[in-house]
Design an enzyme around this catalytic site. Structure first.
Site, PDB file in Angstrom:
ATOM      1  N   PRO A  48       0.821  -1.221   0.000  1.00 24.64           N
ATOM      2  CA  PRO A  48       0.000   0.000   0.000  1.00 24.64           C
ATOM      3  C   PRO A  48       0.849   1.264   0.000  1.00 24.64           C
ATOM      4  O   PRO A  48       1.844   1.361   0.727  1.00 24.64           O
ATOM      5  CB  PRO A  48      -0.814  -0.128   1.299  1.00 24.64           C
ATOM      6  CG  PRO A  48      -0.826  -1.593   1.592  1.00 24.64           C
ATOM      7  CD  PRO A  48       0.505  -2.105   1.131  1.00 24.64           C
ATOM      8  N   GLU A  49       0.436   2.215  -0.813  1.00 20.80           N
ATOM      9  CA  GLU A  49       1.204   3.447  -0.979  1.00 20.80           C
ATOM     10  C   GLU A  49       0.878   4.455   0.103  1.00 20.80           C
ATOM     11  O   GLU A  49      -0.237   4.530   0.590  1.00 20.80           O
ATOM     12  CB  GLU A  49       0.886   4.039  -2.357  1.00 20.80           C
ATOM     13  CG  GLU A  49       1.714   5.242  -2.730  1.00 20.80           C
ATOM     14  CD  GLU A  49       1.345   5.772  -4.098  1.00 20.80           C
ATOM     15  OE1 GLU A  49       1.893   6.816  -4.477  1.00 20.80           O
ATOM     16  OE2 GLU A  49       0.502   5.148  -4.770  1.00 20.80           O
ATOM     17  N   GLY A  50       1.880   5.238   0.503  1.00 20.76           N
ATOM     18  CA  GLY A  50       1.660   6.334   1.429  1.00 20.76           C
ATOM     19  C   GLY A  50       1.481   5.917   2.866  1.00 20.76           C
ATOM     20  O   GLY A  50       1.047   6.707   3.698  1.00 20.76           O
ATOM     21  N   SER A 104       7.510   2.457  -2.613  1.00 27.76           N
ATOM     22  CA  SER A 104       8.377   2.891  -3.708  1.00 27.76           C
ATOM     23  C   SER A 104       9.594   1.969  -3.840  1.00 27.76           C
ATOM     24  O   SER A 104       9.983   1.593  -4.942  1.00 27.76           O
ATOM     25  CB  SER A 104       8.831   4.337  -3.499  1.00 27.76           C
ATOM     26  OG  SER A 104       9.517   4.478  -2.272  1.00 27.76           O
ATOM     27  N   ALA A 105      10.196   1.579  -2.714  1.00 24.89           N
ATOM     28  CA  ALA A 105      11.349   0.685  -2.763  1.00 24.89           C
ATOM     29  C   ALA A 105      10.975  -0.666  -3.348  1.00 24.89           C
ATOM     30  O   ALA A 105      11.729  -1.261  -4.122  1.00 24.89           O
ATOM     31  CB  ALA A 105      11.944   0.511  -1.364  1.00 24.89           C
ATOM     32  N   ASP A 155      15.396   1.256   2.949  1.00 22.58           N
ATOM     33  CA  ASP A 155      14.216   0.638   2.360  1.00 22.58           C
ATOM     34  C   ASP A 155      14.593  -0.340   1.255  1.00 22.58           C
ATOM     35  O   ASP A 155      14.100  -1.472   1.197  1.00 22.58           O
ATOM     36  CB  ASP A 155      13.283   1.714   1.794  1.00 22.58           C
ATOM     37  CG  ASP A 155      12.834   2.704   2.847  1.00 22.58           C
ATOM     38  OD1 ASP A 155      13.068   2.447   4.043  1.00 22.58           O
ATOM     39  OD2 ASP A 155      12.254   3.738   2.477  1.00 22.58           O
TER      40      ASP A 155
END
Length: 934
Positions: free
Chosen positions: A615-617, A623-624, A667
């Site tokens: 899940p983003e954010g 991102s990694a 990360d």
């Protein structure tokens, strides 16, 4: 149709309306015209408070009952150009317009409302108008498809928590409103207690298609496109060859000095666009309520270009596509004039919207009834509500089922079709047995091992199903996700496909101290990003139509093209497909620079990222995982042998130099080098793995998402990092060669340096004295003041805490061991807050863990939870919880999840479990089985 006074009706009590219009673009003013027109037709006075030009209203309403008051009480979204929203400038402008003069605004508006004896205040959708109405003792109603708390919630992550109070205040202002008249294509708007849905509000036609074309001297044999961007992208010059042969383009918003080619026609600034839209064959522009509603109402195909950071867009876009009216154009193709394939696709559509378009009339009737005393609001809530964290959710509100806000049905459908998790441990365990095995009848694995990972099995099965997607298209079956359709044509399933997997990470200890050289402890989580890659010779490319047309236009024959399809990207307002000529990345036979690559991707932020099951954010390194999985797949497809450590370092370069996020390598190292059920212990300066620490069987870690969107590229993370490096330079100046001996010792730090560091320091002052802060990935803003003491202190103490935590993990199993581990997490959390990286949401979760830990039940029964801390870059994101590995502990985590939902309206995503890093997973090479000839 114009409203004249002689047609006004006196059968209903004469009412006075004060109608506030937001300062964002013409779209709001044009739809307000329709509502106002109907109110005046019913015999009422309407005072419109607006910054829009008078002609927008007076060209449609010629009545003495219309009063225009030129005033802007909010700024909307500030745009850098026609396609780019400037998030920071939007928040700054709103602060200047509506926050700083707030007291005087309220006093002025209360006095004015009383002076005109307003019966009802209407807002589209000015927040302070609702508060002013409440203070004046007047009822208020909002009419809109979105609200500024939702729009600004995403902007806050770029600006940092110092602007978060803006969103809270907006939400509280809206909560004084009686109810919301909600327009189609709406966004989540939880600040409003009650909602009434109405049809589209659309401006009426004055002239027929034939009349307009006759006035313009355009025959029916000419294809007409209307260019409607509300302004044009900066530095854009239109050229004759942008249009197919036999086409003309009507240009809205062209400057007086702009010269146009002969097949482009400049429209007057006060041109009545609904008539021109209805007379055209398609529209090319950006999505907004006005353009979408009119395209739907008049069944006009709409070729649209995404706007970055325009949070309203996905809701309107999906409505367009649902009614077969939308074609998405890549921004790059817009700017270089590669329009032909999109325009030809548009005129082949058959728009099918049959819904109502009399929303102006319906809304006016509701407003009139409210003004004379009818009560539309329920009694379920009363008074103003401070929603705080429930509003800061940004896009998370769009994704999470089971909440108390109304989300368009298509979002739920999208979640179901993509199989997205709700974040509940209970739901996560109910995985479909239908996909428990890879469909080996269709594909065979030529290299690699599934390692028992159910998410990898599901991903492989999604590749198998691509063949079925193609077949279903032949049978005209619809309702397929369009990214899956795009992917169906992407691969040659009888050639090798390489699949890689990279997990996100839970920051157990270390967090932002990674860039200082501190020890960190990171756990790869169960959620991961999968990437499938196939190499094809240019002569065998299955190019999308627009890419093929682009290559044909160049006249160079087949050239290498990279085509990307991103599953689930639509849920975060990203382009589901992206393609680029590989020649774009070469210059003089060599790869272009990082700086040029960064500018290339910045052209269209909607296509800058691909999506991931991480899940983003939420502060767990989505991102990694994308970077590591993508680079691993590229390496596998090209037969390159890159060590996990080296691969992580390459991915960090992408993050630092292409994305522009000043993160350490923690990360990427965890995603690449981690192992399941172990903590990766490493020092990130340089990137060295110290070892893997097995998580004892009696200890468990959970991650609980606060719902507050985290961004490592946000200003807060960067400013704290800069403050830490400033502190290091000041200490170096004090200690000189003694730095390496003394900085690691807590007593040495306290005795020699702590009292000599400034609490904060202006960037310009620091640069004058020390020249540079020694950090290659951040830049000091001369005009900004940075916290130094707390930022420098955190990594020194955090390094000690992490070492102590690592030693405790291997100590004797006891309640004291768990208590000490929990205490170290709490200390880390409070240190984050001292640096300015806390948030209300994460603080609330930590408090809930503490309450559970010290509850009466925990004192009587075996203890379960022992500590919690904010993770990663801070300012929101996920909280890490340490506890006893037991069923009772999991039950308490679920209880915290529900308590948080009750307090904020947001159901947290829970991270539970671990999985191998990309290095341990390796890669899969799969190929479709070839059926024997009968």
């Amino acid at each position: 149709m114009r409203i004249e006074e002689k047609g006004e009706c006196a059968s209903i009590k004469h009412l006075i309306f004060a109608y506030y219009v937001t300062g964002h673009g013409f779209g709001h003013a044009t739809r307000v015209v329709e509502v106002v027109r109907n109110l005046i037709a019913a015999g009422h006075d309407v005072h419109v408070v607006t910054g829009a030009p008078d002609f927008v209203f007076t060209s449609e309403i010629q009545s003495s009952r219309l009063f225009l008051r030129k005033l802007v009480l909010d700024c909307g979204a500030v745009q850098a150009d026609a396609l780019t929203v400037d998030r920071l400038a939007s928040l700054r402008k709103y602060s200047e317009t509506a926050v700083q003069p707030r007291d005087s605004i309220l006093a002025t508006e209360v006095k004015w409302l009383n002076s005109i004896k307003a019966d009802l205040v209407v807002s589209d959708v000015v927040p302070v108008a609702c508060r002013a109405a409440a203070e004046a003792g007047i009822r208020s109603v909002c009419v809109t498809n979105f609200s500024w708390d939702f729009i600004y919630a995403e902007y806050v992550m770029a600006a940092g928590c110092n602007h978060r109070s803006i969103v809270w205040q907006i939400a509280e202002d809206y909560s004084h409103c009686e109810f919301l008249i909600r327009l189609p294509g709406y966004c989540p708007m939880p600040a409003f207690r009650d909602v009434i849905d109405v049809p589209l509000v659309v401006r009426r036609l004055h002239k027929s298609r034939n009349e307009v074309r006759k006035e313009l001297g355009i025959g029916e044999d000419v294809k007409l496109v209307i260019l409607n961007f509300g302004g044009q992208p900066a530095g854009w010059k239109l050229k004759e060859d942008y249009l197919p042969s036999g086409w003309l383009c009507l240009v809205c918003g062209a400057s007086d000095t702009q010269e146009l080619p002969p097949n482009f026609v400049k429209l007057p600034k006060d041109a009545y666009t609904p008539d021109l839209i209805a007379a055209s064959d398609c529209m090319l522009g950006k999505i907004g309520y006005g353009t979408v509603s009119e395209a739907l109402a008049y069944k006009l195909p709409f070729v649209f270009v995404r706007r970055d950071y325009f949070n309203e867009e996905p809701f309107l876009r999906n409505m367009l596509e649902f009614y077969q009216s939308g074609v998405e154009m890549i921004r790059r193709d817009l700017l270089i004039g590669h329009w032909k394939p999109y325009l030809e696709r548009a005129i082949s559509l058959k728009p099918c919207y049959e819904g109502g378009i009399n929303g102006g009339e319906v809304a006016a009737h509701i407003l009139q009834e409210t003004a004379i005393g009818k009560n539309y609001a329920s009694d379920k809530l009363s008074g103003a509500r401070r929603l705080r964290d429930a509003i800061i959710l940004g896009y998370q509100l769009q994704r999470v089922p089971g909440r108390d806000v109304s989300i368009p049905e298509w979002y739920t459908n999208a979640e179901n079709e993509l199989g997205l998790s709700t974040g509940s441990p209970t739901s996560q365990t109910k995985e479909s047995n239908e996909k428990s095995d890879f469909c080996t009848d269709d594909f065979e694995i030529l290299h690699g091992d599934l390692q028992g990972l159910s998410d990898t099995t599901s991903f492989l099965n999604s590749l198998v199903e691509l063949n079925n997607v193609s077949d279903s298209e032949k049978n005209n079956e619809k309702r397929q996700m369009r990214e899956r359709k795009a992917a169906a044509g992407l691969f040659n399933l009888e050639e090798d496909i390489f699949v890689t997997r990279a997990p996100g990470r839970l920051d157990v200890m270390g967090g932002i101290a990674d860039y200082s050289g501190s020890l960190v402890l990171q756990m790869p989580i169960r959620e991961a990003c999968h990437v499938a890659v196939q190499r094809n010779h240019p002569s065998k490319h299955r190019l999308w139509k627009h890419a093929l047309a682009r290559q044909n236009a160049k006249g160079q024959g087949p050239m290498p093209v990279l085509q990307i399809v991103s599953y689930g990207s639509e849920l975060s307002n990203r382009g589901p497909t992206f393609d680029m000529d590989l020649s774009d990345f070469m210059e003089g036979g060599k790869p272009i620079s990082y700086e040029k690559a960064r500018k290339y991707f910045a052209q269209d932020p909607s296509q800058k990222w691909v999506s991931s099951a991480v899940p983003e954010g939420k502060g767990v390194s989505s991102s990694a995982s994308v970077e590591v999985a993508s680079m691993s797949a590229m390496a596998a497809a090209h037969g390159l042998s890159i060590s996990p450590r080296e691969l992580a370092l390459l991915c960090q370069k992408v993050e630092n130099h292409i994305v522009g996020a000043p993160c350490g390598v923690m990360d990427q190292m965890t995603s690449a080098c981690g192992e399941a059920n172990k903590l990766l212990a490493m020092v990130c300066q340089p990137a060295e793995v110290i070892g893997l620490v097995t998580i004892p069987s009696h200890i468990r870690f959970w991650g609980i998402d606060s719902g507050i969107r985290h961004s490592v590229g946000g200003a807060d993370y960067g400013s704290v990092r800069i403050g830490a490096f400033m502190g290091r330079e000041i200490i170096k100046a004090i200690a000189s060669t003694r730095l390496s001996q003394s900085i690691q010792l807590l007593m040495g730090y306290e005795a020699l340096y702590a009292n000599q560091l400034p609490q904060s320091m202006l960037g310009e002052m620091f640069l004058d004295k020390y020249s540079d802060h020694g950090d290659t990935v951040t830049v000091i803003d001369k005009k900004r003041t940075y916290g130094v003491t707390a930022a420098a202190k955190h990594p020194v103490y955090e390094n000690f805490r992490v070492k102590a935590f690592k030693a405790l993990l291997t100590s004797v199993t006891s309640d004291e061991q768990l208590t000490a581990l929990g205490e170290l997490l709490y200390q880390c959390h409070y240190s984050y807050s001292a640096c300015g990286l806390g948030s209300d949401g994460t603080n609330r979760l930590v408090e809930l863990v503490q309450e559970m830990q010290h509850s009466k039940v925990s004192r009587v029964e075996e203890k379960t939870l022992y500590g919690a801390k904010i993770t990663g870059g801070g300012s929101g994101g996920t909280v890490c919880v340490v506890g006893r590995n037991s069923l009772r502990s999991s039950q308490h985590i679920l209880e915290i999840q529900q308590r948080y939902k009750k307090a904020t309206g947001y159901l947290p995503f829970i991270f539970e479990g671990s999985s191998p890093g990309a290095g341990k997973f390796g890669f899969l090479r799969i190929r479709r089985r070839i059926s024997p000839q009968s």
